[in-house]
Motif scaffolding. Structure first.
Motif, PDB file in Angstrom:
ATOM      1  N   ALA A 114       0.973  -1.233   0.069  1.00 30.19           N
ATOM      2  CA  ALA A 114      -0.025   0.007  -0.168  1.00 30.19           C
ATOM      3  C   ALA A 114       0.798   1.274  -0.178  1.00 30.19           C
ATOM      4  CB  ALA A 114      -0.941  -0.025   1.310  1.00 30.19           C
ATOM      5  N   VAL A 115       0.438   2.405  -0.661  1.00 25.85           N
ATOM      6  CA  VAL A 115       1.105   3.598  -0.472  1.00 25.85           C
ATOM      7  C   VAL A 115       0.153   4.776  -0.003  1.00 25.85           C
ATOM      8  CG1 VAL A 115       2.605   2.852  -2.437  1.00 25.85           C
ATOM      9  CG2 VAL A 115       0.479   4.159  -3.119  1.00 25.85           C
ATOM     10  N   GLN A 116       0.969   5.729   0.523  1.00 21.10           N
ATOM     11  CA  GLN A 116       0.028   7.217   0.709  1.00 21.10           C
ATOM     12  C   GLN A 116       1.090   8.065   0.046  1.00 21.10           C
ATOM     13  OE1 GLN A 116       0.244   7.364   5.195  1.00 21.10           O
ATOM     14  NE2 GLN A 116      -1.688   6.207   5.206  1.00 21.10           N
ATOM     15  N   ALA A 117       0.339   8.986  -0.694  1.00 22.18           N
ATOM     16  CA  ALA A 117       1.035  10.133  -1.495  1.00 22.18           C
ATOM     17  C   ALA A 117       1.089  11.451  -0.593  1.00 22.18           C
ATOM     18  CB  ALA A 117       0.383  10.233  -2.734  1.00 22.18           C
ATOM     19  N   LEU A 118       2.097  12.321  -0.750  1.00 19.87           N
ATOM     20  CA  LEU A 118       2.535  13.464   0.125  1.00 19.87           C
ATOM     21  C   LEU A 118       1.128  14.394  -0.064  1.00 19.87           C
ATOM     22  CD1 LEU A 118       6.062  14.028  -0.568  1.00 19.87           C
ATOM     23  CD2 LEU A 118       5.184  13.384   1.659  1.00 19.87           C
ATOM     24  N   THR A 119       0.526  14.416  -1.229  1.00 18.41           N
ATOM     25  CA  THR A 119      -0.343  15.336  -1.719  1.00 18.41           C
ATOM     26  C   THR A 119      -1.850  14.726  -1.119  1.00 18.41           C
ATOM     27  OG1 THR A 119      -0.380  14.443  -3.924  1.00 18.41           O
ATOM     28  CG2 THR A 119       0.976  16.471  -3.525  1.00 18.41           C
ATOM     29  N   GLY A 120      -1.854  13.461  -0.806  1.00 20.40           N
ATOM     30  CA  GLY A 120      -3.071  12.781  -0.519  1.00 20.40           C
ATOM     31  C   GLY A 120      -3.397  12.690   0.848  1.00 20.40           C
ATOM     32  N   GLY A 121      -3.038  13.394   1.910  1.00 26.65           N
ATOM     33  CA  GLY A 121      -3.140  13.330   3.274  1.00 26.65           C
ATOM     34  C   GLY A 121      -2.911  12.092   3.702  1.00 26.65           C
ATOM     35  N   PHE A 122      -3.565  11.172   4.213  1.00 25.58           N
ATOM     36  CA  PHE A 122      -3.425   9.812   4.778  1.00 25.58           C
ATOM     37  C   PHE A 122      -4.268   8.820   3.881  1.00 25.58           C
ATOM     38  CE2 PHE A 122      -0.326  10.446   7.960  1.00 25.58           C
ATOM     39  CZ  PHE A 122      -0.576  11.795   8.151  1.00 25.58           C
ATOM     40  N   LYS A 123      -4.662   9.352   2.838  1.00 27.17           N
ATOM     41  CA  LYS A 123      -5.469   8.379   2.068  1.00 27.17           C
ATOM     42  C   LYS A 123      -4.539   7.217   1.649  1.00 27.17           C
ATOM     43  CE  LYS A 123      -8.056   7.820  -2.437  1.00 27.17           C
ATOM     44  NZ  LYS A 123      -8.291   8.700  -3.851  1.00 27.17           N
ATOM     45  N   THR A 124      -4.946   5.868   1.728  1.00 20.10           N
ATOM     46  CA  THR A 124      -4.184   4.832   1.530  1.00 20.10           C
ATOM     47  C   THR A 124      -4.713   3.941   0.400  1.00 20.10           C
ATOM     48  OG1 THR A 124      -3.750   4.630   3.754  1.00 20.10           O
ATOM     49  CG2 THR A 124      -2.871   2.900   2.705  1.00 20.10           C
ATOM     50  N   ILE A 125      -3.666   3.604  -0.802  1.00 18.38           N
ATOM     51  CA  ILE A 125      -3.890   2.872  -1.974  1.00 18.38           C
ATOM     52  C   ILE A 125      -3.503   1.312  -1.964  1.00 18.38           C
ATOM     53  CG2 ILE A 125      -4.108   2.770  -4.206  1.00 18.38           C
ATOM     54  CD1 ILE A 125      -5.797   4.965  -3.190  1.00 18.38           C
ATOM     55  N   PHE A 126      -4.443   0.457  -1.955  1.00 16.62           N
ATOM     56  CA  PHE A 126      -3.558  -0.988  -1.699  1.00 16.62           C
ATOM     57  C   PHE A 126      -3.561  -1.506  -3.106  1.00 16.62           C
ATOM     58  CE2 PHE A 126      -3.391  -2.508   2.623  1.00 16.62           C
ATOM     59  CZ  PHE A 126      -3.824  -1.405   3.355  1.00 16.62           C
ATOM     60  N   GLY A 127      -2.553  -2.344  -3.322  1.00 16.59           N
ATOM     61  CA  GLY A 127      -2.628  -3.347  -4.543  1.00 16.59           C
ATOM     62  C   GLY A 127      -3.331  -4.557  -4.174  1.00 16.59           C
ATOM     63  N   ALA A 128      -3.555  -5.306  -5.082  1.00 16.82           N
ATOM     64  CA  ALA A 128      -4.340  -6.612  -5.025  1.00 16.82           C
ATOM     65  C   ALA A 128      -3.918  -7.436  -4.293  1.00 16.82           C
ATOM     66  CB  ALA A 128      -4.955  -7.048  -6.538  1.00 16.82           C
ATOM     67  N   GLY A 129      -2.443  -7.741  -4.101  1.00 16.88           N
ATOM     68  CA  GLY A 129      -1.848  -8.643  -3.095  1.00 16.88           C
ATOM     69  C   GLY A 129      -1.326  -9.852  -3.954  1.00 16.88           C
ATOM     70  N   THR A 130      -0.363 -10.264  -3.323  1.00 17.51           N
ATOM     71  CA  THR A 130       0.385 -11.835  -3.811  1.00 17.51           C
ATOM     72  C   THR A 130      -0.173 -12.858  -3.020  1.00 17.51           C
ATOM     73  OG1 THR A 130       2.279 -10.485  -4.991  1.00 17.51           O
ATOM     74  CG2 THR A 130       2.286 -13.097  -4.420  1.00 17.51           C
ATOM     75  N   ARG A 131      -0.685 -13.904  -3.425  1.00 18.98           N
ATOM     76  CA  ARG A 131      -1.389 -14.981  -2.552  1.00 18.98           C
ATOM     77  C   ARG A 131      -0.094 -15.876  -2.671  1.00 18.98           C
ATOM     78  NH1 ARG A 131      -5.177 -12.511  -4.207  1.00 18.98           N
ATOM     79  NH2 ARG A 131      -4.867 -12.602  -6.299  1.00 18.98           N
ATOM     80  N   LEU A 132       0.633 -15.957  -1.371  1.00 13.32           N
ATOM     81  CA  LEU A 132       1.615 -16.922  -1.388  1.00 13.32           C
ATOM     82  C   LEU A 132       1.546 -18.286  -0.608  1.00 13.32           C
ATOM     83  CD1 LEU A 132       4.772 -17.496  -1.321  1.00 13.32           C
ATOM     84  CD2 LEU A 132       4.849 -16.417   1.072  1.00 13.32           C
ATOM     85  N   PHE A 133       1.795 -19.450  -1.243  1.00 12.95           N
ATOM     86  CA  PHE A 133       1.628 -20.950  -0.825  1.00 12.95           C
ATOM     87  C   PHE A 133       3.063 -21.444  -0.588  1.00 12.95           C
ATOM     88  CE2 PHE A 133      -2.919 -20.729  -1.668  1.00 12.95           C
ATOM     89  CZ  PHE A 133      -2.918 -19.516  -2.792  1.00 12.95           C
ATOM     90  N   VAL A 134       3.035 -22.040   0.624  1.00 11.46           N
ATOM     91  CA  VAL A 134       4.269 -22.460   0.957  1.00 11.46           C
ATOM     92  C   VAL A 134       4.162 -24.269   1.311  1.00 11.46           C
ATOM     93  CG1 VAL A 134       6.417 -22.925   2.127  1.00 11.46           C
ATOM     94  CG2 VAL A 134       5.283 -20.479   1.737  1.00 11.46           C
ATOM     95  N   LYS A 135       4.585 -24.927   0.649  1.00 14.91           N
ATOM     96  CA  LYS A 135       4.436 -26.273   0.830  1.00 14.91           C
ATOM     97  C   LYS A 135       5.497 -27.043   1.746  1.00 14.91           C
ATOM     98  CE  LYS A 135       3.083 -30.519  -1.724  1.00 14.91           C
ATOM     99  NZ  LYS A 135       2.735 -31.260  -3.223  1.00 14.91           N
ATOM    100  N   ALA A 136       5.174 -27.905   2.493  1.00 19.14           N
ATOM    101  CA  ALA A 136       6.159 -28.404   3.442  1.00 19.14           C
ATOM    102  C   ALA A 136       6.730 -29.414   2.598  1.00 19.14           C
ATOM    103  CB  ALA A 136       5.530 -29.096   4.669  1.00 19.14           C
TER     104      ALA A 136
END
Lengths: 114, 111
Positions: free
Chosen positions: B89-111
């Motif tokens: 997620a990011v916050q811009a200097l000009t955007g106050g504290f509005k926070t923009i998230f990405g869609a994410g990466t789903r991580l699967f770790v197999k034993a």
């Protein structure tokens, strides 16, 4: 303080009904955020408060959504005339550090509109 | 418009197989870049904040780095309990504290 809490955890409602969600932030935090999250997506910014002032509201948000934070404590998010597209997880977060804005999230309210 | 793009969408690793997750961002002046971890059915959990290019943060098997255009989350010798969705997620200097998230990466770790 046990963290951010949200109520209810789950809400099922019929299309056209109004719903209201509550968020209680970490007590010393002055910023409070609302997000909406759908399956497979990241949280989508809705609005945030600094104390009791609502400083920004997403342009994506229709007039059916309104949020309040009276006295800068808990917050409520109301959705009027719900639509099936409103079905999502609604997340609340709070933050309060000087120059540091790590947000602490609640468990969310899952809304299902039938 | 401020944007965050994460890749890959999903990543499958064997236990002990190190890898990196990417977060590319476009913002009009960066206030801060954040990494969160999210387990199914739960709210995101804060991991790191990065403020300026060249900055690095570490926590256990995770290390976050930042350039002027992207951030990486390096996972060293992952364990099955590291399986989760990782959000940038990011916050811009000009955007106050509005926070923009990405869609994410789903991580699967197999034993």
């Amino acid at each position: 303080d046990t963290g951010v809490s949200q109520d209810p955890r789950h809400k099922i409602t019929k299309r056209g009904q109004n719903v209201t969600f509550r968020c209680d932030p970490i007590s010393e935090h002055n910023r409070l955020y609302w997000y909406r999250q759908t399956l497979g997506q990241g949280p989508e910014f809705l609005t945030y408060f600094q104390n009791e002032a609502q400083l920004e509201k997403s342009r994506l948000l229709s007039d059916r959504f309104s949020a309040e934070r009276p006295k800068g404590s808990f917050s409520t998010l109301e959705i009027q005339r719900t639509e099936q597209g409103d079905s999502a997880m609604y997340l609340c977060a709070s933050s309060g550090g000087q120059g540091s804005d790590e947000q602490y999230f609640g468990p969310g309210t899952r809304l299902t509109v039938t | 418009e401020d944007q965050v793009t994460q890749s890959p969408e999903a990543l499958r690793l064997q236990e002990g197989e190190s890898s990196s997750l990417n977060c590319s961002y476009t913002v009009s002046g960066l206030r801060g870049l954040f990494w969160y971890r999210q387990d199914p059915g739960k709210g995101p959990e804060f991991l790191f904040t990065l403020y300026s290019a060249g900055e690095e943060k570490e926590k256990e098997r995770l290390k976050a780095t930042l350039t002027k255009k992207e951030s990486f989350l390096h996972i060293t010798a992952p364990k099955p309990e590291d399986s989760a969705t990782y959000l940038c997620a990011v916050q811009a200097l000009t955007g106050g504290f509005k926070t923009i998230f990405g869609a994410g990466t789903r991580l699967f770790v197999k034993a």
